[in-house]
Design a protein around this motif. Structure first.
Motif, mmCIF file in Angstrom:
data_model
loop_
_atom_site.group_PDB
_atom_site.id
_atom_site.type_symbol
_atom_site.label_atom_id
_atom_site.label_comp_id
_atom_site.label_asym_id
_atom_site.label_seq_id
_atom_site.Cartn_x
_atom_site.Cartn_y
_atom_site.Cartn_z
ATOM 1 N N LEU A 1 8.434 11.724 -10.316
ATOM 2 C CA LEU A 1 7.039 11.457 -9.981
ATOM 3 C C LEU A 1 6.673 9.993 -10.219
ATOM 4 O O LEU A 1 5.931 9.398 -9.428
ATOM 5 N N MET A 2 7.182 9.431 -11.282
ATOM 6 C CA MET A 2 6.899 8.009 -11.548
ATOM 7 C C MET A 2 7.494 7.146 -10.431
ATOM 8 O O MET A 2 6.855 6.193 -9.972
ATOM 9 N N GLN A 3 8.697 7.451 -9.963
ATOM 10 C CA GLN A 3 9.307 6.708 -8.867
ATOM 11 C C GLN A 3 8.488 6.856 -7.593
ATOM 12 O O GLN A 3 8.282 5.882 -6.857
ATOM 13 N N LEU A 4 7.982 8.053 -7.325
ATOM 14 C CA LEU A 4 7.134 8.263 -6.147
ATOM 15 C C LEU A 4 5.859 7.442 -6.229
ATOM 16 O O LEU A 4 5.423 6.838 -5.236
ATOM 17 N N ASP A 5 5.250 7.419 -7.427
ATOM 18 C CA ASP A 5 4.022 6.616 -7.600
ATOM 19 C C ASP A 5 4.302 5.132 -7.371
ATOM 20 O O ASP A 5 3.502 4.440 -6.745
ATOM 21 N N GLU A 6 5.422 4.641 -7.887
ATOM 22 C CA GLU A 6 5.779 3.232 -7.713
ATOM 23 C C GLU A 6 5.972 2.909 -6.234
ATOM 24 O O GLU A 6 5.482 1.891 -5.742
ATOM 25 N N ARG A 7 6.673 3.762 -5.509
ATOM 26 C CA ARG A 7 6.896 3.539 -4.083
ATOM 27 C C ARG A 7 5.592 3.582 -3.299
ATOM 28 O O ARG A 7 5.396 2.804 -2.363
ATOM 29 N N ARG A 8 4.689 4.487 -3.701
ATOM 30 C CA ARG A 8 3.407 4.598 -3.005
ATOM 31 C C ARG A 8 2.576 3.350 -3.231
ATOM 32 O O ARG A 8 1.905 2.854 -2.330
ATOM 33 N N GLU A 9 2.609 2.806 -4.456
ATOM 34 C CA GLU A 9 1.831 1.600 -4.764
ATOM 35 C C GLU A 9 2.377 0.386 -4.016
ATOM 36 O O GLU A 9 1.620 -0.497 -3.619
ATOM 37 N N LYS A 10 3.693 0.323 -3.807
ATOM 38 C CA LYS A 10 4.300 -0.798 -3.088
ATOM 39 C C LYS A 10 3.984 -0.738 -1.597
ATOM 40 O O LYS A 10 3.928 -1.758 -0.927
ATOM 41 N N ALA A 11 3.783 0.473 -1.089
ATOM 42 C CA ALA A 11 3.567 0.615 0.359
ATOM 43 C C ALA A 11 2.175 0.234 0.789
ATOM 44 O O ALA A 11 1.277 -0.094 0.204
#
Length: 175
Positions: free
Chosen positions: A165-175
């Motif tokens: 979930l933390m990796q998903l949040d990081e990817r979402r913030e970068k996008a």
């Protein structure tokens, strides 16, 4: 439901009673006359036959529970057949018989429909939980619900839900 007891189970009952009460079980039933064919005391064989007929109405589960209750109710001496039947009756399901004079409560069609709908919703919720789904209220769809589903999937697969979930949040913030 368990099947009715048979001769083998009655022999087991007598062995258990002998184990619990010792020779007082044998002393209660043996007559000292031995059957030449079986080499068994005639009194014991007759007692087992009588017990088999006396316990036919009970299934083996009830009989085994009654054996367990013997130590509590009959501490010193083994129970007689009528006493053992009383123990079995403790575990017999109670039969409900409707009395003709009992008032009958009627349910309105609206209330019946409401109850049926609540039951359908409850069943749907149970199925959803059993299948690993998530119930979502209207207006709450989107990324948070998707995160919950992904976390469940990762957890069921044996992974680390929090890191995923933390990796998903990081990817979402970068996008």
């Amino acid at each position: 439901m368990s099947k009715a007891i048979d001769e083998v189970q009655v022999k087991q009952i007598f062995m258990l009673l002998h184990g619990m009460y010792g020779n007082s079980v044998l002393d209660k039933y043996r007559i000292g006359q031995v059957d030449e064919k079986t080499g068994e005391d005639v009194g014991m064989a007759t007692a087992r036959s009588v017990w088999l007929n006396g316990l036919r109405e009970f299934d083996s589960g009830m009989v085994m529970k009654a054996i367990g209750k013997c130590a509590e109710k009959h501490k010193t001496f083994p129970p007689t057949l009528p006493e053992f039947r009383d123990l079995c009756k403790l575990f017999q399901p109670t039969k409900w018989i409707q009395q003709p004079s009992a008032p009958r409560l009627e349910m309105s069609e609206a209330l019946r429909s409401e109850q049926a709908e609540r039951t359908r919703q409850s069943i749907a919720q149970i199925r959803l939980r059993r299948e690993g789904g998530v119930s979502v209220k209207p207006g709450e769809e989107g990324i948070p619900t998707l995160h919950v589903l992904i976390a469940k999937a990762v957890g069921l697969a044996g992974g680390d839900e929090i890191r995923t979930l933390m990796q998903l949040d990081e990817r979402r913030e970068k996008a």
